[in-house]
Design a protein around this motif. Structure first.
Motif, mmCIF file in Angstrom:
data_model
loop_
_atom_site.group_PDB
_atom_site.id
_atom_site.type_symbol
_atom_site.label_atom_id
_atom_site.label_comp_id
_atom_site.label_asym_id
_atom_site.label_seq_id
_atom_site.Cartn_x
_atom_site.Cartn_y
_atom_site.Cartn_z
ATOM 1 N N ALA A 89 -8.769 -2.407 -4.598
ATOM 2 C CA ALA A 89 -7.689 -2.693 -5.545
ATOM 3 C C ALA A 89 -7.516 -1.617 -6.621
ATOM 4 C CB ALA A 89 -7.915 -4.053 -6.206
ATOM 5 N N VAL A 90 -7.828 -0.357 -6.288
ATOM 6 C CA VAL A 90 -7.655 0.705 -7.279
ATOM 7 C C VAL A 90 -6.278 1.348 -7.094
ATOM 8 C CG1 VAL A 90 -10.097 1.210 -7.549
ATOM 9 C CG2 VAL A 90 -8.827 2.328 -5.730
ATOM 10 N N PRO A 91 -5.583 1.718 -8.182
ATOM 11 C CA PRO A 91 -4.262 2.337 -8.053
ATOM 12 C C PRO A 91 -4.317 3.837 -7.858
ATOM 13 C CG PRO A 91 -4.743 1.953 -10.353
ATOM 14 C CD PRO A 91 -5.924 1.444 -9.593
ATOM 15 N N VAL A 92 -5.515 4.412 -7.873
ATOM 16 C CA VAL A 92 -5.650 5.856 -7.802
ATOM 17 C C VAL A 92 -6.766 6.203 -6.824
ATOM 18 C CG1 VAL A 92 -7.174 5.868 -9.804
ATOM 19 C CG2 VAL A 92 -6.033 7.969 -9.150
ATOM 20 N N VAL A 93 -6.553 7.237 -6.017
ATOM 21 C CA VAL A 93 -7.509 7.591 -4.971
ATOM 22 C C VAL A 93 -7.660 9.101 -4.909
ATOM 23 C CG1 VAL A 93 -7.004 5.551 -3.591
ATOM 24 C CG2 VAL A 93 -5.693 7.639 -3.239
ATOM 25 N N ARG A 94 -8.662 9.550 -4.193
ATOM 26 C CA ARG A 94 -8.797 10.973 -3.894
ATOM 27 C C ARG A 94 -7.798 11.354 -2.805
ATOM 28 N NH1 ARG A 94 -13.872 13.603 -5.072
ATOM 29 N NH2 ARG A 94 -15.362 12.190 -6.054
ATOM 30 N N ALA A 95 -7.524 12.610 -2.682
ATOM 31 C CA ALA A 95 -6.608 13.091 -1.658
ATOM 32 C C ALA A 95 -7.344 13.219 -0.330
ATOM 33 C CB ALA A 95 -6.006 14.432 -2.069
ATOM 34 N N GLN A 96 -7.589 12.107 0.307
ATOM 35 C CA GLN A 96 -8.259 12.102 1.595
ATOM 36 C C GLN A 96 -7.855 10.818 2.311
ATOM 37 O OE1 GLN A 96 -12.359 12.229 0.450
ATOM 38 N NE2 GLN A 96 -12.441 10.055 -0.005
ATOM 39 N N ASN A 97 -8.463 10.543 3.448
ATOM 40 C CA ASN A 97 -8.164 9.301 4.146
ATOM 41 C C ASN A 97 -8.532 8.123 3.262
ATOM 42 O OD1 ASN A 97 -7.228 10.634 6.323
ATOM 43 N ND2 ASN A 97 -8.989 10.245 7.638
ATOM 44 N N VAL A 98 -7.585 7.227 3.076
ATOM 45 C CA VAL A 98 -7.739 6.120 2.138
ATOM 46 C C VAL A 98 -7.730 4.805 2.907
ATOM 47 C CG1 VAL A 98 -6.690 4.920 0.180
ATOM 48 C CG2 VAL A 98 -6.670 7.420 0.286
ATOM 49 N N GLU A 99 -8.644 3.921 2.555
ATOM 50 C CA GLU A 99 -8.696 2.610 3.200
ATOM 51 C C GLU A 99 -7.679 1.678 2.547
ATOM 52 O OE1 GLU A 99 -11.895 -0.920 4.389
ATOM 53 O OE2 GLU A 99 -12.435 0.652 2.977
ATOM 54 N N VAL A 100 -6.810 1.115 3.370
ATOM 55 C CA VAL A 100 -5.836 0.139 2.894
ATOM 56 C C VAL A 100 -6.001 -1.142 3.701
ATOM 57 C CG1 VAL A 100 -4.174 1.886 2.165
ATOM 58 C CG2 VAL A 100 -4.040 0.951 4.482
ATOM 59 N N LEU A 101 -5.483 -2.220 3.142
ATOM 60 C CA LEU A 101 -5.575 -3.523 3.797
ATOM 61 C C LEU A 101 -4.174 -4.082 3.949
ATOM 62 C CD1 LEU A 101 -7.355 -5.812 4.901
ATOM 63 C CD2 LEU A 101 -7.352 -6.796 2.608
ATOM 64 N N THR A 102 -3.777 -4.356 5.172
ATOM 65 C CA THR A 102 -2.505 -5.018 5.437
ATOM 66 C C THR A 102 -2.791 -6.464 5.812
ATOM 67 O OG1 THR A 102 -2.613 -4.223 7.727
ATOM 68 C CG2 THR A 102 -1.321 -2.926 6.156
ATOM 69 N N SER A 103 -1.938 -7.355 5.366
ATOM 70 C CA SER A 103 -2.153 -8.771 5.651
ATOM 71 C C SER A 103 -0.819 -9.493 5.678
ATOM 72 C CB SER A 103 -3.084 -9.412 4.610
ATOM 73 O OG SER A 103 -2.512 -9.348 3.322
ATOM 74 N N ILE A 104 -0.814 -10.658 6.318
ATOM 75 C CA ILE A 104 0.366 -11.512 6.381
ATOM 76 C C ILE A 104 -0.051 -12.903 5.933
ATOM 77 C CG2 ILE A 104 2.212 -12.429 7.826
ATOM 78 C CD1 ILE A 104 1.740 -10.137 9.769
ATOM 79 N N GLN A 105 0.614 -13.388 4.890
ATOM 80 C CA GLN A 105 0.354 -14.732 4.384
ATOM 81 C C GLN A 105 1.413 -15.685 4.925
ATOM 82 O OE1 GLN A 105 -2.364 -15.499 2.262
ATOM 83 N NE2 GLN A 105 -2.924 -13.413 2.860
ATOM 84 N N ASP A 106 0.947 -16.862 5.352
ATOM 85 C CA ASP A 106 1.843 -17.901 5.842
ATOM 86 C C ASP A 106 2.153 -18.840 4.687
ATOM 87 O OD1 ASP A 106 3.185 -19.932 7.069
ATOM 88 O OD2 ASP A 106 1.840 -20.090 8.786
ATOM 89 N N LEU A 107 3.341 -18.719 4.107
ATOM 90 C CA LEU A 107 3.694 -19.521 2.938
ATOM 91 C C LEU A 107 3.806 -21.000 3.279
ATOM 92 C CD1 LEU A 107 6.338 -17.190 1.254
ATOM 93 C CD2 LEU A 107 3.881 -17.316 0.853
ATOM 94 N N MET A 108 4.072 -21.330 4.525
ATOM 95 C CA MET A 108 4.136 -22.742 4.911
ATOM 96 C C MET A 108 2.770 -23.401 4.820
ATOM 97 S SD MET A 108 7.161 -23.927 5.952
ATOM 98 C CE MET A 108 6.872 -25.133 7.240
#
Length: 849
Positions: free
Chosen positions: A75-94
């Protein structure tokens, strides 16, 4: 406007990389910070009937019920200029949770940058993105696709790629005549943000050229002739030009003139810098330019101010050119500043320590690169950057639960929500407003990352209330969302005025409320084979025929502390138009998508290939409803008349609750947090469970077979019976069929008899009917929820037969639901007692405040 670094830090050098290009006096337009929608809405026309004939597959939720998220790991807004780990997700609002794994695996996602550097299509989840060629503020975009259904969605995230170490400078500008004090000039800045806790100023009796720390931990043990002067907040508080005194080192006092200082700084991504002090003589003939704000600043105003400080070092003397006393010298210095994109404000050609600049009109990053010249002297470059952001945080899905029947001083209120903002949330607060108040009051400050909280009710009035989450983003935009808690009066498993065949052979786990129960019971056998694990509360007397089977009876109850009865102790009359206007929910089943209301009759079959159906919130069917099968979610369905034609069960059921109310309430709280399913059915007319044709009980007193509602007027009779399944015929313990039950019209062939079509033995729902409820079954009944209706009857053949003919020893357990054959069972949904569950709209008809 939020500024990441303290004004006390004096800036001497700052080079900002923006949009993947090195900033200079020319530049590209900023990256727009506009937020993409969190989901893509796909509307489909409502249909009147749905039977489902598609091939068996896992149903995919409609895009309008999905929330697509992209976040940076940790959850950091700033990273080094390299491969960055991100998390994609889908929430079911129902379902108020993550998309089911069997559905999620059908989705793919591709994460790319705004500059068009696309990533690979990968499964949804954790992955790495190549940002090695990126610098400065960028926007990541995640494009989601379900190749099976063609559904798609998008999520974006603003990010700052920081590949530059902090810029620091340390200079001795003068010494006192006695050498006991020295004036130092120090500066530290970063192109995004310093980790101010790791700023350290050291002093040594002599240079230690071998000591060049690259990590903060290396400063925990200093060389023998060095001491720590100041660090963290203490150092930040020291002005950029300050006087320092002599210090004791190694058992003797070292004069300030002889001290050799070193400065260490580290940014948020761990890049560090360290310098030893320079004497002013070494800086003779230089221009040193500083600017503020010193780090990335976020603002929602188009009007901002940049401030500059110019130091002229000539012949060992330092002159600060930044105040009105030096105003006459400003014209001596050529000032060159270029905005990316071009500023709305003309930039001056001569040095000015304060510039009012206009940003906009589009959200995005705006950079100003400045430099000062005087003759052959050229200062360092300074870059001031603003993120212009006018879009407030988004607050969704606020859930409010309470651990008591009504809020009291010792009650704990639990609140959960979803909050998001493209550029980040700075702070949040929790507010509450009671029904008797017109204003909101603050309960507590919350951290930027909080998504759940709890508070004590304390001395607030015991009443309905709302909570509000207000989130402020880094630019100062405020977004809010509200959630309500309405006092439940559905504190009984059963509320009725009828004591006839409701109570012949019924077991109730929970309390019973009787409105004007008749003092004279028409049937002498009423109460036989009947039990209540709870109390019976009556507005008048409680007939002895049924009262003797309860744990306690409370006649002439005044409805005070423990709310059982509705307003005026009368069943409410609910208007369809009033209901329709307040609906905020959805039903989904395969291609069927209903939002808020549906006009016309409806068949909702959760047992088909596209089932189970999903419910969230409240929906009104302006017509009749035929319903069966499995469901997911928590919500209420209102209709003119409701026909339950077969078992109606939750995928994730909270039952059974403990028969002890205290223990059951604790279980109910856990069930709400866990997200168990719950269905609440309300009919403006009748609810009929089972076969509408079969007169199970020929009873001239209660006439439980009687019904006004007739689905055959709009739904073909053969289709109606086809919705039922061949019932599990009652059997004896030897495995043979019960061929007939005297007085109950069983008879016939168990394979072909239509009397056992639409057989319903289990319903997971709380039932409310303004007119009547009729339940007809050939095996023992199981109702997980409870029921409320002034008139009706719960009748099943086998329990009646077991006590009328004494055949209990010959009967097997109910082959469908496993209940004992001698009693029907109603179990109360204790979630209604602690503020969870459904019937949100019709609660107002029962509110007794």
């Amino acid at each position: 406007m939020k500024n990441y670094t303290s004004p006390a830090i004096f800036v001497t050098s700052l080079l900002l990389s923006s949009c993947g290009q090195t900033s200079s006096f020319k530049g590209d337009a900023p990256i727009a910070a506009s937020r993409a929608p969190s989901n893509v809405v796909s509307a489909s026309e409502p249909v009147k009937e749905f039977e489902g004939s598609a091939a068996r597959r896992t149903p995919s939720p409609a895009p309008s019920d999905l929330r697509f998220d992209l976040s940076v790991a940790r959850a950091v807004p700033v990273v080094r200029a390299q491969n960055v780990e991100v998390l994609t997700s889908i929430q079911d609002l129902m379902r108020n949770g993550s998309l089911a794994e069997d559905v999620l695996k059908l989705w793919k996602v591709k994460v790319s940058t705004a500059e068009g550097r696309d990533g690979l299509e990968q499964p949804v989840g954790s992955q790495r993105v190549d940002l090695s060629q990126q610098k400065g503020q960028i926007t990541l975009t995640a494009d989601f696709l379900n190749p099976t259904t063609g559904q798609s969605g998008k999520a974006t995230k603003a990010l700052f790629v920081d590949d530059e170490a902090p810029k620091i400078k340390l200079m001795r500008t003068s010494d006192s005549k006695d050498g006991q004090s020295s004036e130092l000039l120090w500066s530290a800045t970063d192109n995004y943000k310093l980790d101010e806790s790791k700023l350290v100023l050291i002093a040594c009796s002599d240079y230690v050229t071998s000591f060049r720390p690259s990590q903060h931990a290396q400063l925990s043990t200093l060389p023998a002739n060095c001491v720590n002067v100041a660090e963290g907040e203490k150092l930040v508080a020291i002005p950029s030009t300050a006087t320092f005194s002599s210090l004791p080192i190694g058992g003797s006092m070292v004069s300030a003139r002889d001290l050799r200082y070193g400065l260490y700084a580290e940014d948020l991504v761990g890049l560090s810098s360290f310098v030893w002090i320079n004497d002013v003589g070494q800086e003779s003939g230089t221009l040193v330019l500083s600017a503020s704000p010193t780090g990335m600043s976020f603002t929602n105003s188009t009007n901002v101010t940049m401030k500059f400080k110019l130091l002229e070092v000539v012949g060992g003397l330092v002159t600060q050119i930044d105040d009105s006393s030096k105003m006459g010298r400003w014209e001596e210095f050529a000032f060159n500043s270029v905005a990316t994109p071009a500023s709305h404000t003309p930039l001056p050609s001569h040095f000015n320590p304060s510039l009012a600049i206009q940003l906009g009109p589009k959200d995005g990053v705006y950079s100003f690169v400045s430099q000062v010249k005087m003759g052959k002297l050229i200062s360092n470059q300074q870059t001031v950057s603003y993120t212009y952001d006018t879009i407030p945080p988004q607050i969704d899905t606020i859930q409010v639960t309470i651990d008591k029947v009504i809020p009291s001083p010792e009650s704990t209120i639990n609140v959960s929500w979803i909050a998001s903002d493209l550029n980040g949330i700075a702070e949040q607060i929790l507010e509450v407003k009671g029904a008797s108040s017109a204003t909101w009051t603050k309960v507590s400050n919350l951290s930027a990352t909080a998504r759940t909280t709890a508070f004590k009710w304390e001395n607030r009035p015991s009443e309905n209330f709302q909570v509000r989450i207000k989130a402020t983003d880094l630019a100062g935009n405020v977004g809010s969302g509200t959630g309500s808690w309405v006092k439940q009066i559905f504190n009984a498993a059963v509320l009725t005025s009828n004591v006839q065949c409701f109570f012949c052979h019924l077991k109730i786990e929970g309390d019973v409320g009787g409105i004007d129960l008749a003092s004279v019971i028409g049937r002498a056998d009423t109460g036989q084979n009947f039990s209540v694990i709870g109390k019976i509360f009556g507005t008048a007397a409680v007939p002895d025929l049924i009262g003797r089977h309860a744990s306690a009876t409370v006649p002439n109850y005044l409805n005070k502390d423990y709310k059982i009865f509705p307003k005026d102790e009368k069943f409410p009359v609910i208007d369809a138009a009033a209901l329709k206007a307040k609906m905020l929910g959805a039903i989904r089943l395969g291609s069927l998508q209903i939002t808020n209301t549906h006009t016309g009759n409806l068949v909702l079959d959760g047992s088909t290939a596209t089932g189970p159906f999903e419910i969230k919130g409240e929906v009104f069917i302006d017509g009749d409803l035929i319903i069966k099968g499995q469901y997911r979610g928590v919500g209420s369905i209102y209709a003119r008349n409701i026909f339950i034609v077969n078992d109606l069960t939750a995928v994730k059921s909270p039952f059974p609750f403990d028969v002890d109310p205290g223990k059951a309430s604790v279980q109910a709280q856990a069930s709400i947090i866990r997200g168990d399913d719950g269905l609440y059915l309300g009919a403006l007319g009748e609810i009929i469970v089972g076969n509408v044709e079969v007169k199970i009980l020929q009873d001239s007193v209660s006439k439980v077979y009687y019904t006004n509602a007739n689905p055959y007027a709009w739904f073909a009779k053969d289709k109606y019976f086809a919705l039922g399944t061949q019932a599990a015929w009652p059997k004896k313990k030897d495995g043979t069929d019960v061929t007939n039950v005297a007085g109950h019209s069983l008879g016939g062939n168990p394979t072909t008899s239509t009397k056992v079509r639409n057989e319903v033995n289990r319903v997971d729902a709380y039932l409310f009917a303004q007119s009547r409820i009729s339940w007809r079954a050939y095996n023992s009944i199981l109702l997980n929820g409870g029921f409320m209706s002034p008139v009706g009857g719960f009748v099943s053949t086998v329990p009646a037969n077991t006590y009328q003919r004494g055949d209990l020893v010959d009967f097997a357990l109910n082959p469908k639901n496993g209940q004992s054959v001698n009693q029907n069972l109603v179990r109360y949904d204790y979630r209604l007692r602690i503020g969870g569950g459904g019937f949100e709209t019709i609660k107002s008809y029962f509110d007794q405040q």
